[in-house]
Design a protein around this motif. Structure first.
Motif, PDB file in Angstrom:
ATOM      1  N   UNK A   1       0.828  -1.198   0.000  1.00 40.91           N
ATOM      2  CA  UNK A   1       0.000   0.000   0.000  1.00 40.91           C
ATOM      3  C   UNK A   1       0.865   1.251   0.000  1.00 40.91           C
ATOM      4  N   UNK A   2       0.441   2.187  -0.790  1.00 38.32           N
ATOM      5  CA  UNK A   2       1.082   3.472  -0.930  1.00 38.32           C
ATOM      6  C   UNK A   2       1.017   4.239   0.402  1.00 38.32           C
ATOM      7  N   UNK A   3       2.141   4.775   0.857  1.00 38.96           N
ATOM      8  CA  UNK A   3       2.068   5.539   2.115  1.00 38.96           C
ATOM      9  C   UNK A   3       1.984   7.044   1.878  1.00 38.96           C
ATOM     10  N   UNK A   4       1.585   7.423   0.655  1.00 45.75           N
ATOM     11  CA  UNK A   4       1.404   8.840   0.358  1.00 45.75           C
ATOM     12  C   UNK A   4      -0.052   9.226   0.584  1.00 45.75           C
ATOM     13  N   UNK A   5      -0.268  10.241   1.397  1.00 44.92           N
ATOM     14  CA  UNK A   5      -1.644  10.691   1.630  1.00 44.92           C
ATOM     15  C   UNK A   5      -2.052  11.698   0.557  1.00 44.92           C
ATOM     16  N   UNK A   6      -1.049  12.436   0.036  1.00 45.40           N
ATOM     17  CA  UNK A   6      -1.339  13.483  -0.947  1.00 45.40           C
ATOM     18  C   UNK A   6      -0.326  13.448  -2.075  1.00 45.40           C
ATOM     19  N   UNK A   7      -0.821  13.553  -3.309  1.00 42.11           N
ATOM     20  CA  UNK A   7       0.070  13.612  -4.479  1.00 42.11           C
ATOM     21  C   UNK A   7      -0.384  14.755  -5.384  1.00 42.11           C
ATOM     22  N   UNK A   8       0.486  15.714  -5.562  1.00 38.17           N
ATOM     23  CA  UNK A   8       0.205  16.857  -6.436  1.00 38.17           C
ATOM     24  C   UNK A   8       1.109  16.701  -7.659  1.00 38.17           C
ATOM     25  N   UNK A   9       0.495  16.565  -8.844  1.00 35.76           N
ATOM     26  CA  UNK A   9       1.273  16.278 -10.050  1.00 35.76           C
ATOM     27  C   UNK A   9       1.164  17.389 -11.078  1.00 35.76           C
ATOM     28  N   UNK A  10       2.253  18.116 -11.264  1.00 34.06           N
ATOM     29  CA  UNK A  10       2.374  19.086 -12.349  1.00 34.06           C
ATOM     30  C   UNK A  10       1.197  20.058 -12.412  1.00 34.06           C
ATOM     31  N   UNK A  11       0.834  20.587 -11.260  1.00 35.05           N
ATOM     32  CA  UNK A  11      -0.341  21.460 -11.179  1.00 35.05           C
ATOM     33  C   UNK A  11       0.024  22.906 -11.528  1.00 35.05           C
ATOM     34  N   UNK A  12      -0.847  23.527 -12.297  1.00 29.83           N
ATOM     35  CA  UNK A  12      -0.626  24.928 -12.669  1.00 29.83           C
ATOM     36  C   UNK A  12      -1.933  25.711 -12.606  1.00 29.83           C
ATOM     37  N   UNK A  13      -1.830  26.971 -12.218  1.00 31.95           N
ATOM     38  CA  UNK A  13      -2.972  27.881 -12.294  1.00 31.95           C
ATOM     39  C   UNK A  13      -2.477  29.311 -12.487  1.00 31.95           C
ATOM     40  N   UNK A  14      -3.182  30.047 -13.346  1.00 37.54           N
ATOM     41  CA  UNK A  14      -2.838  31.456 -13.587  1.00 37.54           C
ATOM     42  C   UNK A  14      -4.003  32.339 -13.190  1.00 37.54           C
ATOM     43  N   UNK A  15      -3.673  33.536 -12.737  1.00 41.32           N
ATOM     44  CA  UNK A  15      -4.687  34.573 -12.511  1.00 41.32           C
ATOM     45  C   UNK A  15      -4.334  35.711 -13.451  1.00 41.32           C
ATOM     46  N   UNK A  16      -5.163  35.937 -14.459  1.00 41.16           N
ATOM     47  CA  UNK A  16      -4.794  36.914 -15.468  1.00 41.16           C
ATOM     48  C   UNK A  16      -3.481  36.462 -16.081  1.00 41.16           C
ATOM     49  N   UNK A  17      -2.498  37.305 -16.044  1.00 39.21           N
ATOM     50  CA  UNK A  17      -1.198  36.917 -16.611  1.00 39.21           C
ATOM     51  C   UNK A  17      -0.259  36.264 -15.610  1.00 39.21           C
ATOM     52  N   UNK A  18      -0.659  36.183 -14.337  1.00 35.01           N
ATOM     53  CA  UNK A  18       0.268  35.704 -13.313  1.00 35.01           C
ATOM     54  C   UNK A  18       0.184  34.185 -13.157  1.00 35.01           C
ATOM     55  N   UNK A  19       1.315  33.494 -13.391  1.00 36.11           N
ATOM     56  CA  UNK A  19       1.374  32.050 -13.173  1.00 36.11           C
ATOM     57  C   UNK A  19       1.627  31.823 -11.686  1.00 36.11           C
ATOM     58  N   UNK A  20       0.589  31.782 -10.889  1.00 33.78           N
ATOM     59  CA  UNK A  20       0.753  31.688  -9.427  1.00 33.78           C
ATOM     60  C   UNK A  20       1.385  30.346  -9.041  1.00 33.78           C
ATOM     61  N   UNK A  21       0.886  29.268  -9.651  1.00 36.06           N
ATOM     62  CA  UNK A  21       1.499  27.943  -9.493  1.00 36.06           C
ATOM     63  C   UNK A  21       1.778  27.447 -10.901  1.00 36.06           C
ATOM     64  N   UNK A  22       3.024  27.007 -11.108  1.00 35.10           N
ATOM     65  CA  UNK A  22       3.496  26.827 -12.479  1.00 35.10           C
ATOM     66  C   UNK A  22       4.137  25.447 -12.668  1.00 35.10           C
ATOM     67  N   UNK A  23       3.311  24.409 -12.525  1.00 39.56           N
ATOM     68  CA  UNK A  23       3.839  23.054 -12.705  1.00 39.56           C
ATOM     69  C   UNK A  23       4.460  22.522 -11.428  1.00 39.56           C
ATOM     70  N   UNK A  24       3.716  22.617 -10.323  1.00 45.95           N
ATOM     71  CA  UNK A  24       4.231  22.131  -9.029  1.00 45.95           C
ATOM     72  C   UNK A  24       3.945  20.637  -8.862  1.00 45.95           C
TER      73      UNK A  24
END
Ligand SMILES: Nc1ncnc2c1ncn2[C@@H]1O[C@H](COP(=O)(O)OP(=O)(O)OP(=O)(O)O)[C@@H](O)[C@H]1O
Ligand SMILES: [Mg+2]
Length: 258
Positions: A1-24
């Motif tokens: 069994x996987x012991x990871x509770x959370x996995x964030x894969x290559x997540x990105x979000x922009x607000x207008x022109x700002x890449x606040x999260x850019x492939x985390x």
């Protein structure tokens, strides 16, 4: 069994022109205390908004206990066991300390129409909720303020209250956004004590954002460093301290600013 509770894969979000999260990309192990550090504007709070569902990613995936959550509404994510506190501890000043805590309870039968019409269920819930709230107030050492307005609490005590309110929902993963900021050293000790006690008692996992490096190095099993919307380093506290990319992007600037 996987012991990871959370996995964030290559997540990105922009607000207008700002890449606040850019492939985390990052993950969190069950039962760990994992800290996210990084300069102002690195995307840390936005990352928490993405995990808790307040913000939807433009791309990437987020898995909690192996299941995708990035398309779920925030309350569904909370139901699964992810609860967050906010940067700058929000309490409702004109409500009592106890009532502030009771707002954190989940599954209030009054929330559904059928149960709303069942006074017994509502009463039982309220009694149970009150007991739990009082127990938590004792644990964090502010039970003497139970019936006072929350507005009279100091900044540090509000942080404790905010933490307790998050715990009312019986989380498995707690996201804490700068829980120690503006808290005096004695209360930081108290908060740390509470965190440790809770961790062993409830087998909680903590993901926290913190600026105070000494605290981070003390309490974390693992440290994740963000800069400009990405994860630039990830490892045990000691390895982070020696990482050149971290020194350049973060430690150097913070040392210089002291
Ligand atoms: N709702 C929004 N609308 C527009 N821009 C935003 C929004 N939220 C965040 N940003 C921008 O995204 C970037 C990341 O912000 P974020 O608040 O996630 O940083 P942070 O790492 O939490 O910073 P701090 O250490 O100051 O709390 C910043 O440039 C910020 O101005
Ligand atoms: Mg922030």
């Amino acid at each position: 069994m996987n012991n990871l509770i959370l996995e964030v894969n290559d997540v990105a979000v922009s607000f207008g022109g700002v890449r606040a999260v850019n492939g985390a990309t990052l993950d969190v192990e069950v039962g760990s205390v994992t800290s996210v550090i990084g300069p102002n504007g690195a995307g840390k709070t936005t990352l928490f908004n993405l995990i808790s569902g307040a913000t939807k990613p433009d791309s990437g995936t987020i898995l909690f206990e192996g299941l995708e959550i990035h398309n779920l509404l925030p309350h569904k994510i909370a139901d699964r066991g992810i609860i967050r506190t906010f940067q700058g501890a929000k309490v409702i000043k004109r409500l009592s300390v106890l009532d502030n805590l009771m707002l954190g309870g989940q599954d209030n039968p009054g929330d559904s129409l059928v149960n709303f019409l069942n006074p017994k269920a509502r009463k039982a819930y309220e009694v149970q909720c009150r007991e739990r709230a009082m127990e938590l107030l004792k644990q964090i050492g502010i039970e003497r303020f139970a019936d006072e307005y929350a507005g009279i609490l100091s900044g540090g005590q509000r942080k404790l209250l905010d933490l307790a309110r998050a715990l009312m929902a019986n989380p498995t993963l707690l996201l804490l956004d700068e829980p120690f900021a503006g808290v005096n050293p004695t209360l930081v000790e108290k908060l740390l004590e509470v965190l440790h006690a809770l961790r062993s008692k409830h087998n909680l996992t903590f993901l926290l954002i913190e600026h105070d490096l000494e605290t981070v190095m003390n309490i974390s099993d693992r440290v994740i460093v963000m800069a400009e919307g990405r994860v630039i380093a990830d490892g045990k506290p000691n390895s982070i301290y020696e990482n050149q990319a971290v020194i350049d992007a973060y430690l150097g600037t913070r040392k210089a600013s002291k």
